[in-house]
Design a protein around this motif. Structure first.
Motif, PDB file in Angstrom:
ATOM      1  N   SER A  94     -38.075   8.798  -3.071  1.00 40.92           N
ATOM      2  CA  SER A  94     -38.768   8.299  -4.273  1.00 40.92           C
ATOM      3  C   SER A  94     -39.746   7.190  -3.892  1.00 40.92           C
ATOM      4  CB  SER A  94     -37.749   7.811  -5.300  1.00 40.92           C
ATOM      5  OG  SER A  94     -36.964   6.800  -4.744  1.00 40.92           O
ATOM      6  N   TRP A 149     -30.509  21.341   1.584  1.00 43.13           N
ATOM      7  CA  TRP A 149     -30.974  22.489   0.789  1.00 43.13           C
ATOM      8  C   TRP A 149     -32.371  22.162   0.285  1.00 43.13           C
ATOM      9  CZ3 TRP A 149     -27.453  26.627  -0.589  1.00 43.13           C
ATOM     10  CH2 TRP A 149     -26.137  26.417  -0.182  1.00 43.13           C
ATOM     11  N   HIS A 163     -27.925  -1.900  -7.206  1.00 35.32           N
ATOM     12  CA  HIS A 163     -28.152  -2.895  -6.152  1.00 35.32           C
ATOM     13  C   HIS A 163     -29.446  -3.670  -6.426  1.00 35.32           C
ATOM     14  CE1 HIS A 163     -28.759  -4.848  -2.313  1.00 35.32           C
ATOM     15  NE2 HIS A 163     -29.936  -4.246  -2.220  1.00 35.32           N
ATOM     16  N   GLN A 183     -32.930   7.972  -7.578  1.00 37.99           N
ATOM     17  CA  GLN A 183     -32.002   8.925  -8.180  1.00 37.99           C
ATOM     18  C   GLN A 183     -31.097   8.339  -9.265  1.00 37.99           C
ATOM     19  OE1 GLN A 183     -29.625  10.519  -5.024  1.00 37.99           O
ATOM     20  NE2 GLN A 183     -28.947   8.548  -4.300  1.00 37.99           N
ATOM     21  N   ASN A 208     -26.487   0.367   0.325  1.00 41.42           N
ATOM     22  CA  ASN A 208     -26.180  -0.441  -0.869  1.00 41.42           C
ATOM     23  C   ASN A 208     -25.933   0.453  -2.080  1.00 41.42           C
ATOM     24  OD1 ASN A 208     -26.326  -3.104   0.196  1.00 41.42           O
ATOM     25  ND2 ASN A 208     -28.552  -2.913   0.284  1.00 41.42           N
ATOM     26  N   GLY A 242     -31.410  14.336  -6.404  1.00 44.51           N
ATOM     27  CA  GLY A 242     -31.991  15.443  -5.642  1.00 44.51           C
ATOM     28  C   GLY A 242     -33.345  15.066  -5.075  1.00 44.51           C
ATOM     29  N   VAL A 243     -33.749  15.782  -4.034  1.00 45.04           N
ATOM     30  CA  VAL A 243     -35.034  15.476  -3.390  1.00 45.04           C
ATOM     31  C   VAL A 243     -36.218  15.769  -4.323  1.00 45.04           C
ATOM     32  CG1 VAL A 243     -36.524  15.898  -1.410  1.00 45.04           C
ATOM     33  CG2 VAL A 243     -34.047  15.770  -1.088  1.00 45.04           C
ATOM     34  N   ARG A 265     -31.346   8.284   2.367  1.00 48.01           N
ATOM     35  CA  ARG A 265     -30.220   9.214   2.542  1.00 48.01           C
ATOM     36  C   ARG A 265     -30.636  10.450   3.332  1.00 48.01           C
ATOM     37  NH1 ARG A 265     -28.773   6.068  -1.846  1.00 48.01           N
ATOM     38  NH2 ARG A 265     -26.656   6.225  -2.665  1.00 48.01           N
ATOM     39  N   GLU A 272     -37.866  -1.424   4.508  1.00 49.45           N
ATOM     40  CA  GLU A 272     -36.618  -0.663   4.620  1.00 49.45           C
ATOM     41  C   GLU A 272     -35.602  -1.478   5.423  1.00 49.45           C
ATOM     42  OE1 GLU A 272     -35.066   2.280   3.618  1.00 49.45           O
ATOM     43  OE2 GLU A 272     -33.458   1.408   4.837  1.00 49.45           O
TER      44      GLU A 272
HETATM   45  C1  LIG Z   1     -24.882  14.033   1.854  1.00 49.46           C
HETATM   46  C2  LIG Z   1     -25.989  14.314   0.887  1.00 49.46           C
HETATM   47  C3  LIG Z   1     -26.421  15.611   0.696  1.00 49.46           C
HETATM   48  C4  LIG Z   1     -27.468  15.876  -0.188  1.00 49.46           C
HETATM   49  N1  LIG Z   1     -27.919  17.151  -0.294  1.00 49.46           N
HETATM   50  C5  LIG Z   1     -29.048  17.404  -0.988  1.00 49.46           C
HETATM   51  C6  LIG Z   1     -29.691  18.656  -0.875  1.00 49.46           C
HETATM   52  O1  LIG Z   1     -29.233  19.518  -0.128  1.00 49.46           O
HETATM   53  N2  LIG Z   1     -30.843  18.868  -1.582  1.00 49.46           N
HETATM   54  C7  LIG Z   1     -31.389  17.885  -2.381  1.00 49.46           C
HETATM   55  O2  LIG Z   1     -32.434  18.114  -3.010  1.00 49.46           O
HETATM   56  N3  LIG Z   1     -30.805  16.667  -2.483  1.00 49.46           N
HETATM   57  C8  LIG Z   1     -29.666  16.399  -1.792  1.00 49.46           C
HETATM   58  N4  LIG Z   1     -29.110  15.155  -1.797  1.00 49.46           N
HETATM   59  C9  LIG Z   1     -29.674  14.138  -2.690  1.00 49.46           C
HETATM   60  C10 LIG Z   1     -30.944  13.515  -2.129  1.00 49.46           C
HETATM   61  O3  LIG Z   1     -30.814  13.268  -0.764  1.00 49.46           O
HETATM   62  C11 LIG Z   1     -31.212  12.194  -2.851  1.00 49.46           C
HETATM   63  O4  LIG Z   1     -31.227  12.426  -4.255  1.00 49.46           O
HETATM   64  C12 LIG Z   1     -32.528  11.544  -2.473  1.00 49.46           C
HETATM   65  O5  LIG Z   1     -32.741  11.582  -1.078  1.00 49.46           O
HETATM   66  C13 LIG Z   1     -32.499  10.097  -2.980  1.00 49.46           C
HETATM   67  O6  LIG Z   1     -33.674   9.448  -2.692  1.00 49.46           O
HETATM   68  P1  LIG Z   1     -33.913   7.971  -3.242  1.00 49.46           P
HETATM   69  O7  LIG Z   1     -35.299   7.620  -2.885  1.00 49.46           O
HETATM   70  O8  LIG Z   1     -33.540   7.881  -4.679  1.00 49.46           O
HETATM   71  O9  LIG Z   1     -32.840   7.023  -2.517  1.00 49.46           O
HETATM   72  P2  LIG Z   1     -32.427   6.718  -0.999  1.00 49.46           P
HETATM   73  O10 LIG Z   1     -32.713   7.861  -0.128  1.00 49.46           O
HETATM   74  O11 LIG Z   1     -31.039   6.219  -1.027  1.00 49.46           O
HETATM   75  O12 LIG Z   1     -33.393   5.517  -0.595  1.00 49.46           O
HETATM   76  C14 LIG Z   1     -33.107   4.178  -0.906  1.00 49.46           C
HETATM   77  C15 LIG Z   1     -33.488   3.325   0.286  1.00 49.46           C
HETATM   78  O13 LIG Z   1     -33.413   1.947  -0.053  1.00 49.46           O
HETATM   79  C16 LIG Z   1     -32.921   1.240   1.073  1.00 49.46           C
HETATM   80  N5  LIG Z   1     -32.395  -0.059   0.648  1.00 49.46           N
HETATM   81  C17 LIG Z   1     -31.285  -0.304  -0.097  1.00 49.46           C
HETATM   82  N6  LIG Z   1     -31.144  -1.629  -0.291  1.00 49.46           N
HETATM   83  C18 LIG Z   1     -32.175  -2.239   0.347  1.00 49.46           C
HETATM   84  C19 LIG Z   1     -32.565  -3.594   0.515  1.00 49.46           C
HETATM   85  N7  LIG Z   1     -31.883  -4.607  -0.041  1.00 49.46           N
HETATM   86  N8  LIG Z   1     -33.676  -3.870   1.256  1.00 49.46           N
HETATM   87  C20 LIG Z   1     -34.409  -2.855   1.819  1.00 49.46           C
HETATM   88  N9  LIG Z   1     -34.076  -1.552   1.686  1.00 49.46           N
HETATM   89  C21 LIG Z   1     -32.967  -1.244   0.951  1.00 49.46           C
HETATM   90  C22 LIG Z   1     -31.865   2.165   1.627  1.00 49.46           C
HETATM   91  O14 LIG Z   1     -31.537   1.855   2.955  1.00 49.46           O
HETATM   92  C23 LIG Z   1     -32.570   3.519   1.487  1.00 49.46           C
HETATM   93  O15 LIG Z   1     -33.358   3.797   2.623  1.00 49.46           O
HETATM   94  C24 LIG Z   1     -28.070  14.833  -0.919  1.00 49.46           C
HETATM   95  C25 LIG Z   1     -27.639  13.511  -0.720  1.00 49.46           C
HETATM   96  C26 LIG Z   1     -26.623  13.255   0.175  1.00 49.46           C
HETATM   97  C27 LIG Z   1     -26.211  11.841   0.426  1.00 49.46           C
END
Ligand SMILES: Cc1cc2nc3c(=O)[nH]c(=O)nc-3n(C[C@H](O)[C@H](O)[C@H](O)COP(=O)(O)OP(=O)(O)OC[C@H]3O[C@@H](n4cnc5c(N)ncnc54)[C@H](O)[C@@H]3O)c2cc1C
Length: 490
Positions: A14, A58, A279, A461, A425, A468-469, A41, A33
């Motif tokens: 995101s 996936w 967080h 998310q 977090n 999800g991605v 994730r 980061e």
């Molecule tokens: C095991 C697993 C399997 C999955 N399988 C699928 C799949 O097959 N297909 C699919 O579409 N989705 C899947 N998902 C879901 C998908 O990965 C997530 O919905 C998506 O990647 C989330 O993205 P995000 O940007 O919301 O958060 P995140 O990827 O969690 O990004 C948040 C970032 O903020 C950083 N952060 C946190 N606190 C701080 C701070 N204080 N200072 C600096 N940085 C910080 C974290 O380190 C992280 O890098 C899966 C997730 C997991 C965990």
């Protein structure tokens, strides 16, 4: 529009998406980061010649990725190659007993028909409705920012209102009798983070994503998409800083003014957090937070997970790229996640073997494997429990696929609730955010824009549209649009 300095917390999908859109609008964008690599994730683990995607595997809804890159005048193929998996996946129900899901609807219909007479035609009708829901939800509704309930009221949704008050589980059971087929049709909504019985029927758009659009694999793994977005962001001028933990969002006169990065103040015209929403709010003084601990406690969260990244010194037989092990009680496991949180006595699990598709994922003649057991968020996590469950699932895997693999493990690393908390977090160690139930959809989710602090926004998310991605890519676009709208007014 005047160029603003925007600081972004986190580098998950995101945040990467928002960074690209905001840089395209002409802003100076800095991404911070906490971990040593970007991707959140979806980070990559490379060890002893094996490569693993640490989270998502996936690649569904390819149209959402295409639409993202098209917004920048690009194509996905400018950055990575996609392979359509065939079969998409296998679902195991017992010793050497599995159903393979083909890469096209005609073959899937034939598979259904062979298992339950008459179900092929019913599946076609079900899929036509699922496709229509996909067109409404994923091509339109999810691109609305969750600001007002009216966003959900369209001619199309009013025609389908009944589907918001029934659930997938009930709907599928009305149409199909075979328990295995029912479980296969209930599986896709698990990506939304809630039980099929708590997920509105309208969300059958996930079934269209599954059977209609297929399961894809970026040539060298999901991390290809992270790399692609990083490259695009850099082309647009975004700057990245890793090992940069944000300790505080600094607010003055009810306006976000700066972030504290490893003890150093970085001035900002606007702060956007892509870290877990709960967080992100703890980075604010209490009076600036929108949601109380009680609020978070009352929400339905998506599961946490026990994960294993495994390197085998031989090729594994009788498997497919993605494999679901549904040979135990699906509903009991769901109960152990959502109703009476505890470690499941007989866990379902999921495994993938990326080296079947991507020869670079393991040394020659070897295999890389990823195993996942969904667990209740907030569950007690210990080394001993991880090991106990590892033995359980490996033993089951050996029996079901009829081979010995335990003695062939040459690399093994686990990841569970405590790691989700420590490394991301994550609230209660959730793996994929806040579930998309009816009462946690669109305008009922935590807001993209802070109502208490000017120039503070959130993405990811736990907010709109959800886990999800593909939704993460959309979340970055939605928040960037809101930010652009704010600056256009000034
Ligand atoms: C095991 C697993 C399997 C999955 N399988 C699928 C799949 O097959 N297909 C699919 O579409 N989705 C899947 N998902 C879901 C998908 O990965 C997530 O919905 C998506 O990647 C989330 O993205 P995000 O940007 O919301 O958060 P995140 O990827 O969690 O990004 C948040 C970032 O903020 C950083 N952060 C946190 N606190 C701080 C701070 N204080 N200072 C600096 N940085 C910080 C974290 O380190 C992280 O890098 C899966 C997730 C997991 C965990």
């Amino acid at each position: 529009m005047k160029k603003r300095k925007i600081t972004i917390i986190g580098s998950g999908f995101s945040a990467l998406s928002a960074a690209c859109y905001l840089a395209k609008s002409g802003h100076e964008v800095l991404v911070f980061e906490k971990n040593e690599t970007i991707g959140g994730r979806a980070r990559q683990l490379k060890k002893e010649g094996f490569t693993f995607d640490m989270g998502p595997s996936w690649y569904w809804m390819p149209d959402v990725f295409d639409r993202f890159f098209a917004d920048f005048g690009k194509k996905t193929s400018d950055y990575y190659e996609l392979i359509k998996l065939s079969p998409a996946y296998r679902v195991y129900f017992g010793v050497n007993e599995f159903i393979a899901i083909a890469d096209n609807l005609d073959e899937i219909v034939a598979t259904f028909e062979a298992i339950e007479k008459g179900s092929g035609l019913i599946l076609r009708e079900f899929m036509a409705e699922a496709q229509s829901n996909y067109d409404i939800a994923i091509k339109d509704l999810v691109y609305r920012p969750g600001v007002s309930p009216l966003e959900l009221v369209t001619i199309e949704t009013t025609k389908k209102i009944g589907q918001f008050f029934s659930n997938i589980s009930r709907d599928v059971r009305k149409k199909f009798k075979n328990e295995r087929l029912i479980q296969i049709l209930e599986f896709p909504v698990l990506f939304l983070g809630a039980k099929p019985s708590d997920t509105p029927s309208f969300y059958s758009f996930m079934n269209y994503a599954d059977f209609g659009l297929g399961t894809w694999h970026p040539k060298t793994g999901m991390f290809d998409v992270v790399r692609a977005m990083e490259n695009l962001a850099k082309e647009l001028g975004v700057q990245f800083f890793v090992n940069s933990n944000i300790e505080k969002i600094i607010v003055e006169n009810k306006t976000a003014k700066a972030i504290l990065v490893n003890g150093k103040r970085v001035e900002s015209d606007l702060v956007l957090s892509g870290a877990d929403y709960h967080h992100s709010e703890t980075l604010l003084d209490k009076e600036h937070r929108m949601y109380s601990e009680k609020y978070w406690e009352s929400r339905v969260f998506a599961p946490s997970s026990l994960l294993f990244y495994i390197g085998f010194n031989k090729k594994i037989e009788n498997i497919s790229h993605h494999a679901l092990f549904f040979d135990t009680d699906f509903y009991q496991h769901a109960k152990d996640i959502y109703d009476e949180p505890q470690w499941p006595a007989e866990p379902l699990f999921y495994a993938n073997f990326p080296s079947l598709t991507d020869k670079t994922a393991a040394p020659e003649g070897m295999e890389s494997g990823f195993f996942l057991v969904p667990l209740a968020p907030g569950i007690n996590d210990s080394e001993a429990l991880r090991e106990e469950y590892f033995d359980k699932i490996i033993q089951r895997f050996e029996t079901i696929t009829q081979q010995n693999i335990k003695e062939n493990i040459i690399f093994k690393q686990s990841f569970c609730k405590n790691d989700f908390v420590e490394q991301y977090n994550s609230y209660k160690g959730n793996a994929y955010g806040m579930a998309n139930t009816l009462l946690q959809t669109a305008f009922l989710r935590p807001k993209l824009k802070s109502k208490k602090v000017r120039n503070l926004y959130f993405t990811g998310q736990l907010t709109v549209p959800g886990p999800g991605v593909p939704p993460a890519l959309i979340s970055g676009k939605l928040v960037s649009n809101l930010i652009d709208q704010q600056f256009l007014k000034v």
